[in-house]
Every structure is written in C-alpha cells, then in structure tokens.
Design a protein around this motif. Structure first.
Motif, PDB file in Angstrom:
ATOM      1  N   ASP A 137       0.818  -1.218   0.000  1.00  0.00           N
ATOM      2  CA  ASP A 137       0.000   0.000   0.000  1.00  0.00           C
ATOM      3  C   ASP A 137       0.847   1.260   0.000  1.00  0.00           C
ATOM      4  O   ASP A 137       0.585   2.224   0.735  1.00  0.00           O
ATOM      5  CB  ASP A 137      -0.944   0.017   1.210  1.00  0.00           C
ATOM      6  N   LEU A 138       1.888   1.262  -0.817  1.00  0.00           N
ATOM      7  CA  LEU A 138       2.742   2.446  -0.857  1.00  0.00           C
ATOM      8  C   LEU A 138       2.085   3.536  -1.687  1.00  0.00           C
ATOM      9  O   LEU A 138       1.454   3.261  -2.731  1.00  0.00           O
ATOM     10  CB  LEU A 138       4.114   2.090  -1.460  1.00  0.00           C
ATOM     11  N   PRO A 139       2.237   4.811  -1.287  1.00  0.00           N
ATOM     12  CA  PRO A 139       1.638   5.912  -2.067  1.00  0.00           C
ATOM     13  C   PRO A 139       2.419   6.155  -3.352  1.00  0.00           C
ATOM     14  O   PRO A 139       3.614   5.880  -3.433  1.00  0.00           O
ATOM     15  CB  PRO A 139       1.732   7.097  -1.105  1.00  0.00           C
ATOM     16  N   THR A 140       1.741   6.673  -4.347  1.00  0.00           N
ATOM     17  CA  THR A 140       2.392   6.989  -5.623  1.00  0.00           C
ATOM     18  C   THR A 140       2.795   8.454  -5.635  1.00  0.00           C
ATOM     19  O   THR A 140       2.249   9.290  -4.906  1.00  0.00           O
ATOM     20  CB  THR A 140       1.447   6.704  -6.801  1.00  0.00           C
ATOM     21  N   GLY A 176       2.889   9.587 -10.991  1.00  0.00           N
ATOM     22  CA  GLY A 176       1.808   8.623 -10.884  1.00  0.00           C
ATOM     23  C   GLY A 176       2.277   7.202 -10.610  1.00  0.00           C
ATOM     24  O   GLY A 176       1.502   6.260 -10.800  1.00  0.00           O
ATOM     25  N   SER A 177       3.512   7.031 -10.202  1.00  0.00           N
ATOM     26  CA  SER A 177       4.051   5.689  -9.910  1.00  0.00           C
ATOM     27  C   SER A 177       4.976   5.793  -8.698  1.00  0.00           C
ATOM     28  O   SER A 177       5.225   6.886  -8.173  1.00  0.00           O
ATOM     29  CB  SER A 177       4.812   5.123 -11.110  1.00  0.00           C
ATOM     30  N   CYS A 178       5.484   4.623  -8.290  1.00  0.00           N
ATOM     31  CA  CYS A 178       6.406   4.573  -7.147  1.00  0.00           C
ATOM     32  C   CYS A 178       7.523   3.594  -7.471  1.00  0.00           C
ATOM     33  O   CYS A 178       7.255   2.436  -7.873  1.00  0.00           O
ATOM     34  CB  CYS A 178       5.647   4.142  -5.891  1.00  0.00           C
ATOM     35  N   ASP A 179       8.762   4.069  -7.358  1.00  0.00           N
ATOM     36  CA  ASP A 179       9.947   3.226  -7.573  1.00  0.00           C
ATOM     37  C   ASP A 179      10.643   3.044  -6.225  1.00  0.00           C
ATOM     38  O   ASP A 179      11.621   3.733  -5.903  1.00  0.00           O
ATOM     39  CB  ASP A 179      10.899   3.883  -8.574  1.00  0.00           C
ATOM     40  N   PHE A 223      13.017  -1.155  -7.178  1.00  0.00           N
ATOM     41  CA  PHE A 223      11.981  -1.615  -8.100  1.00  0.00           C
ATOM     42  C   PHE A 223      11.393  -0.429  -8.853  1.00  0.00           C
ATOM     43  O   PHE A 223      11.431   0.717  -8.372  1.00  0.00           O
ATOM     44  CB  PHE A 223      10.870  -2.342  -7.338  1.00  0.00           C
ATOM     45  N   GLU A 224      10.854  -0.700 -10.011  1.00  0.00           N
ATOM     46  CA  GLU A 224      10.217   0.337 -10.816  1.00  0.00           C
ATOM     47  C   GLU A 224       8.712   0.088 -10.872  1.00  0.00           C
ATOM     48  O   GLU A 224       8.266  -1.030 -11.162  1.00  0.00           O
ATOM     49  CB  GLU A 224      10.788   0.343 -12.243  1.00  0.00           C
ATOM     50  N   LYS A 225       7.963   1.147 -10.537  1.00  0.00           N
ATOM     51  CA  LYS A 225       6.500   1.154 -10.655  1.00  0.00           C
ATOM     52  C   LYS A 225       5.892  -0.053  -9.943  1.00  0.00           C
ATOM     53  O   LYS A 225       5.214  -0.888 -10.542  1.00  0.00           O
ATOM     54  CB  LYS A 225       6.082   1.165 -12.131  1.00  0.00           C
ATOM     55  N   LYS A 226       6.171  -0.125  -8.648  1.00  0.00           N
ATOM     56  CA  LYS A 226       5.677  -1.239  -7.852  1.00  0.00           C
ATOM     57  C   LYS A 226       5.307  -0.711  -6.472  1.00  0.00           C
ATOM     58  O   LYS A 226       6.153  -0.171  -5.763  1.00  0.00           O
ATOM     59  CB  LYS A 226       6.736  -2.329  -7.744  1.00  0.00           C
ATOM     60  N   ARG A 240      12.602   6.425  -5.808  1.00  0.00           N
ATOM     61  CA  ARG A 240      13.716   6.820  -6.683  1.00  0.00           C
ATOM     62  C   ARG A 240      13.239   7.840  -7.712  1.00  0.00           C
ATOM     63  O   ARG A 240      12.197   7.663  -8.369  1.00  0.00           O
ATOM     64  CB  ARG A 240      14.292   5.588  -7.384  1.00  0.00           C
ATOM     65  N   GLU A 241      14.025   8.891  -7.871  1.00  0.00           N
ATOM     66  CA  GLU A 241      13.774   9.911  -8.879  1.00  0.00           C
ATOM     67  C   GLU A 241      14.953   9.975  -9.837  1.00  0.00           C
ATOM     68  O   GLU A 241      16.109   9.870  -9.422  1.00  0.00           O
ATOM     69  CB  GLU A 241      13.569  11.279  -8.219  1.00  0.00           C
ATOM     70  N   ILE A 242      14.645  10.136 -11.111  1.00  0.00           N
ATOM     71  CA  ILE A 242      15.702  10.149 -12.120  1.00  0.00           C
ATOM     72  C   ILE A 242      16.423  11.488 -12.144  1.00  0.00           C
ATOM     73  O   ILE A 242      17.655  11.570 -12.218  1.00  0.00           O
ATOM     74  CB  ILE A 242      15.124   9.821 -13.509  1.00  0.00           C
ATOM     75  N   VAL A 243      15.678  12.576 -12.061  1.00  0.00           N
ATOM     76  CA  VAL A 243      16.270  13.912 -12.184  1.00  0.00           C
ATOM     77  C   VAL A 243      16.563  14.506 -10.816  1.00  0.00           C
ATOM     78  O   VAL A 243      17.707  14.850 -10.490  1.00  0.00           O
ATOM     79  CB  VAL A 243      15.342  14.851 -12.992  1.00  0.00           C
TER      80      VAL A 243
END
Length: 856
Positions: A125-128, A133-136, A153-156, A184-187
C-alpha cells in the motif's frame, strides 16, 4: 680522538668481550648496535676490519636469518576468549552477561561477534508520486554512519525484497535504527516516503537454537515522526552473532564500500569438490581397418579424447588390417559428466600425416562402474567412417560402418582420485560411496583472525588488503567472508569436517580478494587481477591430541623471488574429536590408499599426469560457483607446482636425509669412544653387558625392545605441545641464494636469457656430476663384493676361497659363543693394541677389481 670514534672503539671492545662468551654474531650486533654491514667512516672501517680479522666470522648472507627475526617465523600460543557469552535479551534487556550452559556449541571455537540484524521482507500500500503517478521504492537502513540499500523496483507499490542487513555492534555508535522507504527519482533527489525507527535498547536478542524472529508489519511515519503516512513495511530487527543462519547471506556494514557484483565475491561459502572418477579405456584390438590408400597395409594407432585430455596408443608394430594393442589409457572425469569419450582409429600414412580411419563417441554415464579388481566385460564397437565423402566433397558424406574396435571401458570406483600430493593428503576414500567406511572422528576449526597483514594492493595511493581465508579437507572446501581494507581482519567463523583417517592433513590459506568490482584497486606490481596469496598453513591430524583445543598463531610465510617474507599471522582454534578409538587404532594397520592402488597400481608418470588433470578439473568446476573459488586459489591450495625443480628443495631434502642418520652417526661416535677407552668406566660397563648378552643370547631382542620402550617413555615429557607449522630452517628458506630463488620461480620452459639458462644448466651439471660420482662409488663397492667369487682376480678369489674353508672348519669346531666373545673383545681392545693403518680385510677388499676400468 673525537667522541664518535671513541664510542665506536668502546663498541668494538664490547664486541670482543661478547665474543669470549661465544655468542652468535647477530646477537652481539643487536646487543651493542654495531651493524657489520653499515657504511662507516674510513677510520672506523679500518678499525672494524682489524677486529673482524681477529674475532668475527663471515657475516650471514641473508639478514632475515638473524636471531631477532627467527622468532617471527615460529608458532605462538594464544589465549582467545572462546565460547558463547550473551548479553541479556528480552524487550528491555540489561547490560549483564550470561554464559552458555551447553557442553558443546556450534560456535565454541571462536570469539563471539555481535551484530544488529535488520530483515527487510516487503512493503504494501505504498503511495504513488503525484507527478509521475508511480512509485519506484527501495529501503535504506541507517545505523549511525552506516547505511545499506535494498534493490530498487520500478513502478511497484507492493515490492518484496527479502534481504538482511548486518551491522557490527562494536562499530555502532547510535541509539536508534532508522529504516527509510524512499522513492527513486531520475532527475531530482530521491523522495522520502516514510520511515520506521527502533530504539537500540528495545531490540531483542536471539540466542540459537531459537527459531528465527518473525517479521512484523510496521506503519510508516513521516520524517519528523509526528504522524503516520500511507504504507506499511514488514521488518524484523534483532541482536545476534555470526552463528545466526542469516549471517552468511546478509549485507555487512564492514563491506559498505562494495557494490554490484563485488557483493557476491565477499560472502562466506562452503564448496564441495566434484566427484572424480578414473576412466580406464583398455584398447584391445581392431578389425577390418581400411586405409584411404589401399595399395599399402595400414599402420594404425588409437587416439582417445575426453575434453582436453588426449591419449594415444603405440603404433601397431606390424602393418595389418587387424592390429592389436592391449593398452590401458587412463583419464580423469568428473560428475556430472559433461564430456564424451571420443575414440578414433588413425593410420600413419606419412611421418607427418595421420588419416582418420574411423570414429566412435561414447557417453560416460552409460559406462560400467567397477567396484573391485574383477575385470569388466569387453565389447565390440562399430566405428563411423566417411568413405567417398571424405575425398569427394561434391558427392556428400557416405556413412558406412566397416571398422570395429574391441574395447574394455569402465569407470573405476575403487580408486581414490589423487588431486593432492600423498605427502599431505586430506582424503583417502575411494570414489564409490558404497565403499566408504564410517567416520572415526570430527575435526572442528575456528578461523579467528589474522594479524599484521602486509598491503597487497593500492587504492587511491595507499596500501590496502581485503583478506579472506580458504580451508580444504576432504571433499569440503570453505571460504570465509572477505574483510574489507583491514590489516587485522577478524573472521571468527567455525567449520566442521568428518574425519575418516587420522593420517590426513588440513590445509588453510589466506588470500587477498582482487575481485570486488572496483577498477580503482590494483595489485601490487601492476599485474593481472588475480587473488594474491598471503600464506598457507598445514596441520596433520595424527599429531593432535583428541578432545584438546589448540589455539595458536601461525606465521604466514611466502617465498618470493626477492626472498622469504612474513606476510602476517593466522590465528586458529583446532579440535579433533575421536568417535571410535578402536576404529582409529585399526586404521593404523590398513593401507594408506584403497586396495586397488596396490592390486593394479599406476606408474609414476601416470600418477603425475592424472593428478595434474584432476587439479585442472577441480579448479574449473569450483571457479564456476558463486562466489567463485578461483583457479589460482585452488592451485595454490593443492600445490600444483610441487613437482617442479628447485635447488632449495633439493638441499632441504638432502639435509633431511642427513638428519635421519644423525642418530646412527652419534651411536657410531659413542662406540668409537668406547673402543678407544675414552671413558674407562663406560667401556668396562659395555664389556660386562657384552659378556651377559653372549652368555644369554636369548636376552638380546628383549633388551633391544625394552630399551626402545624406555626411550619412548622418557621422550613422552618431551613430546611436541603444539601442531607443526611451516619451518623455514627445514625448508632451507632462510639462507637461500637469490639466483636459486629466481630459478625456482622461473617458468617451464624457461623464459630467461641464454646466458642465465646456460649458467644454471652448468650448475645443474656440476650437481649431477657429484651425484654421478657417488653412484659410481656405490656401484664399485657392489662389484667388489661380486669379485670375491667371480675369479676375475684369481689370486684374490683363491685367498678368499681358502679363507672360507678355514672359517667353516673353525666355526664348526668352535662354539658360537666363543667366536662371538673373541670377536667382541678384539673389537673393544685397548688403543695400545691398535694400529693406525687400515685393517687386513679392508686392504684386501679395496684391492678387489671392479668394472670401473671397463667404462669409457
């Protein structure tokens, strides 16, 4: 005279006084601080030269052989705190200690090391992220200045990690354990989703053999800890030791600088050697061999290949279409069988050309497995032959079966495949498990620590060492975890082996890990990335007392082209427990190897070749494990180069032989003193003993055995109190010449320049010439014995024959006791009745002819 020269004269005077005490030169040098190889002033050098002429002997060539350095090469007793000592557990445990009440423990031969374990199982139940709109997600565990991260993980929103983190309690300086869940954020910078905080004082203690601590769900809090946020994390936090089953696979705070593939290379592992078999191929005969050129009869041989191993039979001496060989070809193969047995019959068409007549491929797993000396059944195999297609490519391959090969092929299960030298073998069981006996004991080894390791490579301009230890006994190899950037690593890992024979040796080696995933680390010397050897220790089990714990610090010695070097010390705790004393005593009367080694033995050349192939197979198989046990490590542990020529080893073995005769030489000197009446009381007592033994000859053998019994009882209190270790003096490593070391480390064939190789060849010729002279002298003495009755010297043989006739008559008439008594009294006669000239028998024997005058 100025003050420095006055002080120098006093030092030389003290040297003269110490010389009268007959102290070694090096000790005298250390006592007064005068270095015999120091660069002095001209006046001091002249004074020193005069004193040297009077008193000093030649300075030792190798200063490492000095008395002050010899202690570093010896075994040292240690007193580590072994066994279990636990802090009080419970949700609010105190600071006291409790001791283990168990008589035996899984980890009672090591010092307990305490770790804080954090098991991260999963989240839900992690927030996005509102923007993406996703969670890594990934987890960051932080304890003081140490932190570890899980896989990302990516988008999980419901990830599963199942990862354990271990933080050394000695290095933890924080009162809380913080578990952050980050996105995780890319930028931009990675966002904090939430955290869970544990108080160190409330962390429970898990005491084996308790079951693992059950993980629980924890609700995430914001960074300030003021309110709960969406999402939950399943965690388990406890205090334990290296005995915890989660320890080997855990991420360690000591190795926080290692990332990616390097993490796999630092973990402790247990390996099992592949199951090795001897493959025996008995090539009996072939039929209907048709060469490509049918105008002449074939002269064929059989070539067999298994993987990289290729063996050939001899050429059939006669040119025939039905050749016979009856030769055995022996290979080493390992389960699971990955290669095939490829047999080809080839014709010697020309001296430079071999043409294939036929071929057959055999799968190894279908071959018969022999468990005793009974022969296996032979079989005929049809060979594949390419006829017209082999000569005319446009007609295609025409497959026909014409050649037949008669073979007797089997896998030998009653042999022990030798991958070690028999001098320090660790396993003697045959390959087939059906022939194994019950174990007679248990060997437990606690690998505690290493002290004073030298830098093995450089990182960012500074020396560093990443050490791990490898132990090999029987089929079981163990590898400790790698301690990163530490010259005094502490492993405190304990391992157990079953013992099937006490006359075996366990080998332990320390290595520097050069495969941690970072390209910034370079081996000293700029060589290839191989795990460098730091040192090796061997312990023979038969020298250990049962049920005793040996705690010693072993010197780690390495012989390099520059000379002998101590790389550090390895601290071990060893215990050998006997399960059946009767079975162990029974083994002392059994052969060292399985009986097939004596019923159908291999030749020396076969054993050397087969051992080399076995080492290669073991090295290849173990290098494919995770983490890999690399080839250079396996070869060093198995002593792959022990058969290579070494002048140092030759000298060491020669002096080992000389030391064996030291007792005989001492007895002969003592008897010589008795015969010369150096001590009249002793000589008289020997006369009395001799009279008693002559009058009562039945007491001779009981006296000898009683004397040996008394010697054994007397030597009991002088028995060794510690295991054997690498002896630098016995190995002739202290005073070895640099050129001899350079030759020992040379490649085969040599890579040296022609003049160096010629010099070494001439030196080897001179050594071989002396050996040749000794062998010639031995042959001469033997031929002189033969000449006594060969009539080569008719006058000498006539005299000897007449002497034999007279001796036979005298010995027949005179009682044997009288003859013995007269002979003994003549041998023990007083020196005034002796002559300095050689005896008549000696003169007569030296005049006998030998065949030396017939040699070119």
């Amino acid at each position: 005279m100025d003050l420095p020269n006055l002080a120098f004269m006093l030092a030389l005077k003290l040297q003269e006084e110490l010389k009268t005490l007959q102290l070694p030169l090096v000790l005298r040098t250390e006592l007064i601080g005068v270095d015999p190889v120091h660069q002095y002033t001209k006046q001091q050098a002249l004074l020193l030269q005069e004193v040297r002429k009077k008193h000093w002997k030649r300075v030792p060539m190798n200063p490492l052989a000095a008395l002050g350095h010899k202690d570093d090469f010896k075994l040292k007793d240690t007193k580590p705190q072994l066994g279990e000592r636990w802090p009080h557990g419970g949700p609010r445990g105190g600071g006291g200690w409790i001791s283990s009440e168990r008589a035996t423990s899984t980890y009672d031969l090591v010092e307990q090391m305490y770790y804080l374990f954090v098991r991260v199982v999963k989240a839900k139940d992690l927030p996005t992220n509102p923007l993406t709109g996703s969670c890594d997600p990934y987890i960051e565990v932080k304890v003081g200045n140490y932190k570890g991260e899980t896989q990302r993980f990516e988008k999980k929103t419901n990830p599963e990690w199942k990862q354990v983190f271990a933080f050394s309690k000695d290095k933890v300086q924080s009162s809380v354990v913080e578990v952050f869940l980050r996105d995780r954020e890319i930028v931009a910078r990675d966002d904090y989703v939430g955290k869970v905080v544990f108080d160190m004082h409330e962390v429970p203690t898990r005491v084996p053999p308790d079951s693992p601590l059950a993980p629980q769900w924890y609700r995430l809090e914001d960074l300030r800890g003021d309110r709960k946020v969406k999402g939950e994390v399943m965690l388990a936090v406890w205090m334990g030791t290296q005995a915890d089953e989660a320890f080997p696979e855990a991420w360690h705070s000591d190795a926080a600088s290692v990332h990616r593939e390097g993490v796999l290379n630092i973990r402790s592992k247990v390996y099992v050697s592949p199951k090795l078999w001897y493959l025996r191929v008995n090539v009996i005969e072939a039929q209907d061999v048709e060469p490509l050129d049918q105008s002449q009869s074939p002269q064929v041989f059989v070539k067999a290949q298994v993987g990289n191993q290729i063996l050939k039979t001899k050429l059939c001496p006669t040119r025939t279409t039905n050749p016979m060989w009856n030769e055995d070809l022996i290979f080493v193969v390992a389960e699971p069988f990955e290669e095939k047995l490829i047999l080809t019959v080839e014709n010697k068409a020309t001296p430079a050309k071999d043409e294939v007549v036929g071929r057959v491929d055999l799968l190894l797993h279908i071959l018969e497995r022999r468990m005793d000396h009974r022969p296996v059944h032979s079989r005929w195999f049809n060979l594949e032959k390419f006829g017209f297609g082999a000569l005319e490519g446009d007609k295609g391959h025409e497959l026909k079966f014409s050649v037949r090969l008669h073979l007797r092929v089997c896998l030998e299960g009653a042999y022990h495949v030798l991958d070690e030298s028999t001098m320090y073998i660790s396993d003697q069981r045959p390959t087939a498990w059906q022939l194994w006996k019950q174990p007679i004991g248990i060997l437990e080894v606690g690998i505690l620590s290493a002290q004073g390791l030298l830098p093995m490579k450089t990182m960012e301009g500074r020396g560093t060492t990443d050490a791990y230890c490898v132990a090999k006994y029987g089929l079981k190899w163990i590898r400790t975890r790698t301690i990163i950037e530490n010259f005094n690593p502490k492993w405190n890992e304990q391992y157990t082996w079953e013992v099937y024979d006490p006359s075996t040796v366990i080998t332990l080696g320390v290595f520097d890990n050069c495969h941690l995933g970072g390209g910034e680390k370079q081996a000293a010397g700029g060589g290839a990335r191989t795990d460098s050897r730091i040192g090796k220790v061997r312990i023979r089990l038969s020298t250990l007392e049962t049920d005793r714990i040996y705690t010693h610090s072993y010197p780690l010695l390495v012989l390099r082209p520059s000379g002998l070097k101590k790389m550090g010390e390895l601290q071990l705790a060893v215990r050998f427990t006997c399960l059946s004393l009767a079975n162990m005593i029974y083994l002392y009367g059994n052969p060292l190897l399985p009986k097939m080694h004596y019923l159908h033995p291999f030749t020396v050349n076969q054993l050397d070749s087969l051992r080399y192939q076995a080492i290669n197979i073991v090295a290849v198989r173990l290098s494919r494990a995770e983490p890999p046990l690399r080839k250079e490590v396996v070869e060093y542990m198995l002593d792959v180069d022990s058969h290579m020529w070494s002048m140092r080893r030759s000298k060491a073995n020669f002096f080992r032989i000389v030391s064996l005769f030291s007792g005989v030489i001492s007895i002969s000197k003592w008897l010589g003193e008795v015969c010369k009446w150096k001590n009249p009381v002793t000589t008289v007592l020997v006369h009395v003993l001799f009279f008693i033994l002559v009058c009562y000859p039945e007491l001779i053998l009981p006296t000898i055995f009683l004397y040996m019994f008394l010697i054994g009882i007397w030597n009991y209190h002088l028995r060794p109190r510690h295991p054997s270790h690498m002896d630098t003096k016995l190995s002739w490593a202290e005073a070895v010449h640099p050129d001899e070391l350079d030759e020992e480390f040379d490649t085969f064939p040599t890579s040296k320049q022609q003049d160096v190789a010629r010099m070494r060849y001439d030196r080897l010729r001179s050594v071989a010439g002396r050996i040749q002279t000794v062998m010639g002298d031995m042959a001469t003495q033997g031929e002189r014995f033969q000449a006594l009755l060969s009539w080569r010297d008719p006058r000498a043989t006539s005299l000897f024959v007449i002497f034999c006739l007279i001796a036979a008559v005298v010995l027949y008439i005179t009682p044997f006791k009288i003859i013995t008594l007269v002979t003994g009294l003549f041998w023990l006669r007083h020196p005034r009745f002796r002559s300095k000239l050689p005896s008549i028998p000696s003169n007569f024997f030296r005049r006998l002819p030998s065949r030396a005058d017939s040699m070119l």
